[in-house]
Each structure stands twice: as C-alpha cells, then as structure tokens.
Design a protein around this motif. Structure first.
Motif, short mmCIF file in Angstrom:
data_model
loop_
_atom_site.label_atom_id
_atom_site.label_comp_id
_atom_site.label_asym_id
_atom_site.label_seq_id
_atom_site.Cartn_x
_atom_site.Cartn_y
_atom_site.Cartn_z
N UNK A 56 14.84 34.57 37.40
CA UNK A 56 13.41 35.02 36.90
C UNK A 56 13.69 35.03 35.84
N UNK A 57 12.53 34.22 35.04
CA UNK A 57 11.80 34.61 34.14
C UNK A 57 11.93 35.58 32.73
N UNK A 58 12.73 35.50 32.17
CA UNK A 58 12.03 37.23 31.22
C UNK A 58 11.07 37.02 29.99
N UNK A 59 10.60 37.23 29.91
CA UNK A 59 9.61 37.60 29.04
C UNK A 59 8.79 38.70 28.27
N UNK A 60 8.52 39.19 27.12
CA UNK A 60 8.30 40.64 26.56
C UNK A 60 6.59 40.95 27.22
N UNK A 61 5.78 40.14 27.05
CA UNK A 61 4.93 39.73 28.08
C UNK A 61 4.69 38.73 28.68
N UNK A 62 3.07 37.96 29.39
CA UNK A 62 3.23 37.48 29.94
C UNK A 62 1.72 37.23 30.55
N UNK A 63 1.28 36.33 30.00
CA UNK A 63 -0.49 36.91 30.06
C UNK A 63 -0.46 35.41 30.88
N UNK A 64 -1.62 36.12 31.76
CA UNK A 64 -2.02 35.26 32.59
C UNK A 64 -3.53 34.18 32.59
N UNK A 65 -3.73 33.43 32.63
CA UNK A 65 -4.54 32.20 32.15
C UNK A 65 -4.62 32.12 30.76
N UNK A 66 -5.09 30.30 30.50
CA UNK A 66 -5.10 30.13 29.12
C UNK A 66 -6.17 29.68 28.78
N UNK A 67 -6.77 30.67 28.92
CA UNK A 67 -8.19 30.12 28.76
C UNK A 67 -7.98 30.89 26.91
N UNK A 68 -9.28 31.24 26.37
CA UNK A 68 -9.73 31.87 24.43
C UNK A 68 -8.84 33.08 25.04
N UNK A 69 -9.46 34.10 26.22
CA UNK A 69 -9.15 35.18 26.16
C UNK A 69 -7.22 35.22 25.98
N UNK A 70 -6.95 34.58 26.60
CA UNK A 70 -5.32 34.20 27.29
C UNK A 70 -5.07 33.86 25.42
N UNK A 71 -4.70 32.85 25.23
CA UNK A 71 -4.63 31.91 24.55
C UNK A 71 -4.48 32.70 23.05
N UNK A 72 -5.61 33.85 22.58
CA UNK A 72 -5.66 34.63 21.78
C UNK A 72 -4.80 35.93 21.65
N UNK A 73 -4.20 36.77 22.91
CA UNK A 73 -3.39 37.21 22.92
C UNK A 73 -2.00 36.77 23.01
N UNK A 74 -1.93 35.40 23.22
CA UNK A 74 -0.23 34.71 23.44
C UNK A 74 -0.15 34.55 21.65
N UNK A 75 -0.42 34.50 21.54
CA UNK A 75 -1.19 34.10 19.75
C UNK A 75 -0.83 35.16 19.05
N UNK A 76 -1.24 36.26 18.93
CA UNK A 76 -1.02 37.41 18.45
C UNK A 76 0.54 38.51 18.96
N UNK A 77 1.00 38.13 20.10
CA UNK A 77 2.08 38.57 20.93
C UNK A 77 3.42 37.73 19.76
N UNK A 136 6.57 38.43 16.30
CA UNK A 136 8.04 38.10 16.75
C UNK A 136 8.55 38.41 18.83
N UNK A 137 7.40 39.22 19.48
CA UNK A 137 8.41 38.94 21.04
C UNK A 137 8.06 37.60 21.74
N UNK A 138 8.53 37.37 22.91
CA UNK A 138 8.32 36.47 23.52
C UNK A 138 7.56 36.64 24.61
N UNK A 139 7.14 35.60 24.72
CA UNK A 139 5.40 35.67 25.08
C UNK A 139 5.69 33.92 26.49
N UNK A 140 5.37 34.55 27.61
CA UNK A 140 4.67 33.15 28.33
C UNK A 140 3.44 33.54 28.50
N UNK A 141 2.88 32.12 28.70
CA UNK A 141 0.95 32.12 28.74
C UNK A 141 1.31 30.84 29.64
N UNK A 142 0.22 30.96 31.26
CA UNK A 142 0.48 30.69 32.41
C UNK A 142 -0.37 30.31 32.66
#
Length: 425
Positions: free
Chosen positions: A1-22, A26-32
């Motif tokens: 299992x891959x581990x991150x602090x945050x996983x963002x589901x969907x790389x549309x504008x909302x998802x990319x903005x969320x992943x960028x802020x995370x 300084x946290x690990x984040x997966x943008x799926x």
C-alpha cells in the motif's frame, strides 16, 4: 500500500489546487486522475475567471495557457425572429491581471497539475478510485490501495466518494452542456467579433432552447469558436430532441449565423453540469474527507453568470489548507476539518452561492425560459419602431401589450423581479 498524508481524487482545477496547497505545506500528497493525463476527459464551454489564482500562483497570467482574454461580454435574449443584446466591452479587461479568458481544459488542467507536481505532489494517472478504505482509498491498480490521513474528493458531478459516504444530495437542475468547436481563421474571427490581438468575446444566450429549460453560449478561441447549449435533463428527455438539433437551430438564428458561417466542425462534446447551486450542495466535510468542485455542486448558474472553474480553484485551495492544518494538529475528524467550511463561508465560494441560491430555480423557470424572452424583445422593438401613424406609445402601454401577448401576469413579474433583486443586491 502506498502511503501519503493526503490523497486528492480528481486532477481537475479543484484537485490540482488542493494538491498544490498540501504540497506547499510540506506534506506528501497523491493527485489521482482516472484519465491518461489531467484534462483528458474534460470538456468546457465557457470562460475561466482566474483572479482566484492570485493567491495560488503569482503572476499566473504570464504562464497560464489561454486562448484569448475576454474583453467583450454579451448577454443575448432570443426569439425565433428577434435578438436583444446587452454588449459590454471593457478595455482594462485586456490588461493584466485580466478578468477572464477562454481556454482549452486539456491544456489548463495539465498546467495546473504541473504546478502541483512542481511543488512536490505525486501525480498518479490512469487510475480509478473505487471507494474509501479504512486507511485511505481503494483503487483499480494491481499494486494496491492508497493510504492517507485525509481524502479530498474532487471526483466530479457524480462523485462516487460523496455518494458512498452518504453525503450526496439528489441533484435538482442538473443540466447537460453540449458544445461544438468550429474552426475559423483568426482574421475572420477578429473581423466578425470586432476583436484585435488576444482579445476575446463571450456570449451567454437565453431563449434558444425551445421548450427545454436551458441556455446557450458562444465564445472565441484563437482559431475556433465554441458554440453550444446547456439543457435541463428532464426537459431534454421529455422533448425527445437531440442536442445537436438545438445547436443547429442556434447556428441558423439570424443573430448568430453571420458569426459562425463557414466554421468547420472539429469537436463535439458533452458534459453534465451541477446547476442546482447552494441548495443542492452535499455536506462538505466528514471524518477524514473533504469535498470540492463539481462534486460539491460548486457551479454558479445564475442567469448572467455561468462560472465553475474559479469556484473549483477556490474550494480546492481551501480544502488543501484545511487538510494540512488538521494533520498538523493531529485531528482529521469532521470537527478537526471543520475549518474548511469556515474558509468557504468567509470567501466568494460560498458567499456568492449563498446570496444567489434562488437564481438557478428562477433562471430555469417556465416564465424566464419561454415568456420573458418574447416580452423583452417585443418591448424593445416597440420602443424603437417608428411608423409615424400615431405618437410614440408609452412604456407602460408597451409593457401591458407585451405582457398580454406572452401571458405574463403582473404578480409573477413582480415576484420574479423581487427574487432577482434580493439575489443581486
């Protein structure tokens, strides 16, 4: 299992903005993203209002992939033989930091995701998130699920994650946006729309969908125009009409035909739009999960406004900040993530939606769709028609005749006017 602090589901504008802020926190984040690249499955028929990016990407206008900067904004009311247009041209809209731009979502979404990756996010494409697990999300990947302390659901209008969590509301006023992209030489577009350089035009249209509640749009790209209709699903089903038939009628209208004549069809696309607004939004926060973008019905469809990308960017940005703050405090429960709702309430995202919460129902009402276009066009035509057989009729007489012709009662006109004024004031 891959581990991150945050996983963002969907790389549309909302998802990319969320992943960028995370990632910036300084946290690990997966943008799926389920598509082969961000923007691969998106279609878009409108304008991107990018000023929310002031907080995310300094001097974004120098780098964001745009087609044209919108300097001409028109609202059109049509009947089969008439057209009334309120046409605004603003010179300062053609200068940084700009007001709005036309853009291709395949380019825009990819660029936004690149910003998140550059900040440290991990982009995972061609992957479908099939649901939440006890420690994160399940995927269709053979190498297993993704573990995360917080899930940010930006998975679109039919959000599977929101439904699975029991947060999804029945959607009123869901519409189908259908668009044709017509290729035209740049010089022809500039001449027809009165544009120069990178100037662009955006037309929002009402009265062009017959008995089906909805509206139309026309906007300029560099070497093409996008034209289409937005149709209420129930009305489309009842009418038994193909969307492309309505687009054909719109293209043939005397007010539109000269603008699109000779255009070569290079793309046809359709997309479901959550136009119900504030009253149809799901719960935005639950234990370990936040919801943003179309998944949260954050599309503003309020007559003279049809906006979505800017609300998605704002919501994603605040979701990323709330997730990072909750992880820093060690509390990712619903209470620990509640700052997300507070941030939205104190911003334009829910501020605009809350104030305009009655507009979707008004705009898609039978009177606005079928009666008022003829009323306002007849009223305007009566004011400007000159026959010299008698003195010019007064506005009161013209309004009375137009009301009678189109079956509009005074009390309905007053009630709708009050609803509009309360929303817009």
């Amino acid at each position: 299992m891959t581990e991150f602090d945050v996983v963002v589901v969907g790389a549309g504008p909302a998802g990319s903005a969320a992943a960028l802020e995370v990632a910036r926190a300084g946290l690990s984040v997966a943008l799926v993203e389920r598509g082969p690249f961000p923007g691969a499955k998106n279609v878009f028929g409108g304008v991107v209002y990018g000023r929310v990016l002031d907080e995310l990407i300094p001097r974004w206008w120098e780098r964001m992939p745009v087609q044209r900067w919108v300097t001409r904004r028109s609202t059109m009311v049509l009947t089969p033989t008439q057209a009334l247009t309120v046409d605004l041209r603003a010179q300062d809209w053609g200068q940084a930091p700009y007001n709005g731009a036309t853009a291709h979502r395949s380019e825009l979404d990819s660029w936004l995701a690149e910003q998140a990756v550059a900040a440290g996010a991990t982009l995972i494409t061609s992957t479908v998130v099939t649901g939440r697990s006890a420690t994160g999300v399940r995927t269709d990947r053979p190498d297993g699920d993704i573990a995360a302390k917080v899930v940010i659901a930006c998975d679109g209008v039919n959000s599977f994650l929101a439904k699975e969590a029991g947060l999804f509301k029945a959607r009123e006023h869901n519409t189908l946006g259908v668009k044709e992209t017509l290729a035209l030489p740049r010089a022809v577009i500039d001449e027809r729309f009165g544009l120069t350089g990178d100037e662009g035009a955006d037309f929002e249209i009402i009265g062009c969908t017959g008995d089906i509640p909805g509206g139309g749009f026309l906007y300029t790209n560099k070497e093409s125009v996008g034209i289409g209709v937005v149709l209420e699903l129930d009305g489309l089903t009842a009418a038994k009409v193909r969307p492309e038939e309505l687009i054909a009628e719109l293209k043939a209208h005397p007010a539109i035909a000269p603008l699109v004549r000779g255009g070569e069809l290079v793309e046809y696309s359709a997309h479901l739009i959550p136009e119900g607004g504030y009253r149809t939004m799901p719960e935005l926060v639950t234990d370990g999960m936040l919801i943003a973008g179309d998944a949260a019905a954050m599309c503003l469809a309020a007559g003279i406004w049809l906006e979505g990308v800017n609300f998605a960017l704002g919501a994603g940005m605040y979701a990323g900040r709330a997730a990072a703050a909750a992880i820093a405090k060690g509390d990712t429960s619903k209470a620990g993530l509640a700052a997300y709702r507070t941030m939205l309430e104190n911003s334009f995202v829910l501020g605009d939606h809350r104030r305009l919460r009655d507009m979707p129902g008004l705009v898609l009402s039978e009177r606005v769709q079928r009666r008022y276009p003829g009323l306002v066009c007849d009223l305007a035509q009566g004011m400007f028609e000159v026959d010299n057989a008698q003195p010019k009729p007064g506005l009161r007489k013209l309004l009375r005749e137009a009301r009678r012709t189109h079956g509009v009662r005074v009390r309905d006109l007053l009630r709708d006017g009050i609803t509009a004024m309360r929303s817009l004031s």
